[in-house]
Scaffold this motif. Structure first.
Motif, PDB file in Angstrom:
ATOM      1  N   THR A   1       0.846  -1.194   0.000  1.00 41.19           N
ATOM      2  CA  THR A   1       0.000   0.000   0.000  1.00 41.19           C
ATOM      3  C   THR A   1       0.879   1.241   0.000  1.00 41.19           C
ATOM      4  O   THR A   1       2.015   1.205   0.465  1.00 41.19           O
ATOM      5  N   GLU A   2       0.344   2.336  -0.533  1.00 40.69           N
ATOM      6  CA  GLU A   2       1.091   3.592  -0.516  1.00 40.69           C
ATOM      7  C   GLU A   2       1.214   4.107   0.916  1.00 40.69           C
ATOM      8  O   GLU A   2       0.239   4.149   1.669  1.00 40.69           O
ATOM      9  N   LEU A   3       2.413   4.514   1.291  1.00 42.99           N
ATOM     10  CA  LEU A   3       2.703   5.010   2.622  1.00 42.99           C
ATOM     11  C   LEU A   3       3.476   6.310   2.528  1.00 42.99           C
ATOM     12  O   LEU A   3       3.923   6.701   1.454  1.00 42.99           O
ATOM     13  N   VAL A   4       3.612   6.974   3.659  1.00 41.02           N
ATOM     14  CA  VAL A   4       4.310   8.256   3.709  1.00 41.02           C
ATOM     15  C   VAL A   4       5.397   8.197   4.769  1.00 41.02           C
ATOM     16  O   VAL A   4       5.162   7.730   5.878  1.00 41.02           O
ATOM     17  N   ASP A   5       6.592   8.677   4.406  1.00 41.03           N
ATOM     18  CA  ASP A   5       7.702   8.806   5.349  1.00 41.03           C
ATOM     19  C   ASP A   5       7.889  10.275   5.698  1.00 41.03           C
ATOM     20  O   ASP A   5       7.654  11.148   4.867  1.00 41.03           O
TER      21      ASP A   5
END
Length: 716
Positions: A563-567
């Motif tokens: 899934t798309e994630l954010v850092d």
């Protein structure tokens, strides 16, 4: 590339970080070789004219062989025959480590409590050319070369590799993270992590706010955590949270019943922590009122007289600098009568004084408002007690304002709330008015710029869904915060006699999570859930003061697809920040860095001749966790395994002249390739020997020298 990605790349490029070196302990490069006599007897196909992948024997892992040497990398390669190696994959201790050592932004610099090893000698940039020349010479006609390095070294190594005859394709990223909708506590209110940008400020567990340095979108398999307060957290499997004891734990290692650490709501001390707020600080510079000199002195030249009448006569007839009040009023665009009233009271608005050139004559600042009534007074400071906190909570729940007036919507029978606002307005020299809007409703209004500004100092946002508490609110005393909580409940709370619990509903996630966390700090069991309606939808908090709060526990753990994630990269050494529900989150597994902390390492992809990758479906971002609590900065075997499987066939030879503890060797042997490695460290050689022996693969030793055209494992 999107603007957000460009920001992330720019932030990472500035880091000059120290990435993991598989060979963390190194002796000087001039260390003597200690390889014993012997020749490899395992059959290896001839490489001199072979096209990789054609005609190579298929060997089981048990048929693979290995040999290691203790020598300088370039000296080691110079002993290998020309065109005798199928793949070189290595990770030299690059020169940029010295810069980080100088500024103290790397680990294991010397003997310490956390390290018993001396920092290793780096491989200087000036030696890269001889390294690339030797690698190019020993590789077969069509082969690949992978070089692990940081961003700074990449700029040095790329042109040198091309000058040596390699074709540079691209950097491969070893990527070592929260769903975009995850709510994070920021100074601008609770916001989804996917909306954050560099410059935004997030809140740390100790109550400070720190800047977001960079953001980056990525993809990874996810874990969905359901918590006991009915909130959910979606993050990467390796994303780290703090458990109840303050230790970092990976999301995938959590099990139902595990307890998570929750940060306190109250932030670190500030100018309001003493319990008072200086109202002068809320008034803009243009809104100041200045005290004029003693009336017995000339306003224009400053000459002192015995009485006011003498000073006035001097100003009217004899002072060369004097101007009539009519002329001054005309210059600033006000009625002369209004100017006279101000000046007769010995005061003047700051912007008028500036326009008239009289600001330097002022003796101080008056606690007066810039309004038609020059005698409108307000106190120097207010005590931030429960009553003022209750006012702020009522405004957050039921109020709206513009620059000059603040309104509160109440039920007509809530006269105790009307009186509360009127009482506080009177303490500022103001008046509250009540206007009926229906048989059951009314609006309480306070027409004052000061009052409106005061509320805006604690509550930001213009609409119901965007209201949020500013840092000044969370840094106020506990009594004030309890008043804020009570005001919110009185405004948007509802007690259910059937369920015997309180329900607070708000379109603002910030207000809802404030109630959730404060109720929890009061020792009450609270939960948060989302609801939808025909308007904005919103958030529902339920709590029962009679039920004691449990710890914030993990209820269930579900593993999901990629899934798309954010850092986030934040300006804090511990890289910890607070989620909306109070959970303490680590930003990611990141490396060291002087400017921005990085969380990936480059693998430069060079090619000699032309060789097709075995699998064209492999992405140029390899996501694999760092090794923790192993050999210092050890490389994952899996990362090397992907590279080896892409660029060789079983039975071929992989070489690593900076092998460290032989992660590349383990990867080679596990896939049926032969391995040849070298390092200058006794400890690295010992650990590599133990690891490679444990594979069961056959060990041979190198001859003292390998002649031109001879294969390195003693095979003619």
């Amino acid at each position: 590339m999107s603007e957000n990605d460009a920001v992330w790349e720019k932030a990472q490029a500035a880091s000059g970080e120290v990435h993991g070196k598989d060979e963390d302990v190194r002796e000087p490069e001039a260390a003597s070789a200690r390889a014993g006599p012997g020749v490899l007897s395992a059959p290896v196909v001839s490489h001199s004219e072979q096209t990789p992948g054609e005609g190579a024997p298929i060997l089981a892992s048990g048929d693979a062989s290995w040999a290691i040497d203790q020598a300088d990398a370039v000296a080691f390669l110079s002993r290998l025959g020309t065109g005798s190696v199928d793949l070189v994959v290595t990770d030299p201790p690059y020169e940029s480590l010295e810069k980080h050592r100088a500024v103290g932004t790397t680990t294991r610099l010397s003997h310490s409590k956390s390290s018993s090893n001396d920092w290793f000698t780096v491989f200087p940039n000036v030696r890269f050319r001889e390294l690339f020349d030797q690698v190019h010479r020993v590789l077969v006609k069509n082969a690949h070369f992978y070089l692990f390095c940081d961003q700074e070294t990449a700029f040095v190594a790329k042109p040198i590799g091309e000058a040596a005859g390699f074709k540079f394709w691209k950097p491969i990223i070893w990527d070592k993270c929260l769903a975009p909708e995850t709510l994070v506590w920021t100074t601008a209110g609770v916001r989804p992590v996917g909306e954050l940008a560099p410059g935004d400020r997030v809140v740390t567990p100790d109550g400070r706010d720190v800047a977001v340095l960079a953001t980056r979108r990525t993809q990874a398999p996810v874990v969905r955590l359901s918590l006991s307060d009915r909130t959910h957290l979606v993050c990467s499997a390796e994303h780290r949270l703090l458990d109840v004891h303050g230790a970092e734990v990976e999301a995938r290692s959590l099990t139902p019943g595990d307890r998570l650490k929750v940060a306190p709501l109250h932030q670190e001390a500030s100018e309001v922590s003493a319990g008072e707020l200086v109202l002068d600080e809320l008034i803009d510079e243009d809104e100041r009122v200045l005290e004029l000199p003693d009336p017995s002195a000339c306003l224009f030249c400053g000459r002192q007289f015995d009485d006011v009448r003498a000073a006035a006569a001097h100003q009217a007839r004899f002072c060369e600098h004097a101007r009539s009040k009519a002329a001054m009023a005309d210059a600033i665009g006000v009625a002369p009568k209004r100017l006279r009233r101000w000046m007769s009271d010995g005061r003047l608005p700051a912007r008028w004084a500036q326009a008239l050139g009289l600001e330097a004559m002022a003796t101080g600042r008056s606690r007066l408002r810039l309004q038609n009534d020059s005698a409108l007074w307000f106190p120097e400071r207010i005590v931030l007690d429960h009553g003022w906190g209750r006012l702020v909570g009522l405004y957050a729940a039921e109020g709206w304002r513009n620059e000059n007036i603040a309104h509160f919507a109440f039920h007509a029978e809530e006269k105790h709330l009307h009186r509360h606002i009127a009482r506080l307005a009177r303490s500022l020299g103001l008046k509250a008015t009540v206007a009926a809007t229906s048989e059951a409703g009314c609006v309480v209004s306070v027409g004052s710029r000061l009052f409106s500004t005061l509320l805006g100092a604690f509550v930001g946002g213009a609409g119901a869904g965007t209201k949020h508490f500013l840092p000044r609110t969370l840094r106020a005393p506990g009594a004030f915060l309890r008043g804020v909580f009570d005001g919110l409940i009185e405004g948007d709370g509802q007690w259910s006699h059937e369920e015997q619990r309180e329900t607070f509903m708000s379109a603002s996630p910030d207000l809802a999570t404030f109630v959730l966390r404060f109720a929890r700090e009061l020792g009450w069991n609270a939960s948060l859930s989302r609801f939808e309606n025909d308007h904005l939808g919103g958030w529902r908090v339920r709590f029962d003061p009679a039920t004691r709060c449990r710890s914030l526990d993990v209820v269930s753990v579900e593993h999901g697809a990629t899934t798309e994630l954010v850092d986030l990269a934040i300006d804090d050494p511990r890289q910890l920040y607070v989620l909306a529900n109070g959970v303490v989150s680590h930003n990611c597994k990141i490396g060291m860095g002087y400017h921005y902390r990085s969380r990936y390492e480059m693998i430069l992809f060079f090619e000699k001749g032309k060789r097709r990758l075995n699998d064209l479906g492999i992405a140029d971002v390899i996501r694999e966790n760092r090794i923790y609590r192993g050999y210092p900065t050890e490389k994952p075997v899996r990362v090397n395994q992907i590279l080896i499987e892409q660029s060789t066939s079983p039975g071929q030879l992989v070489v690593d002249p900076f092998m460290g503890t032989a992660s590349a060797g383990l990867a080679a042997l596990s896939t049926g390739r032969h391995f040849l490695g070298s390092d200058v460290s006794d400890k690295a050689i010992d650990i590599a020997t133990e690891r490679l022996t444990a594979t069961g693969a056959k060990r041979t030793e190198l001859p003292e020298a390998v002649t031109e055209g001879q294969l390195p494992l003693g095979i003619e």
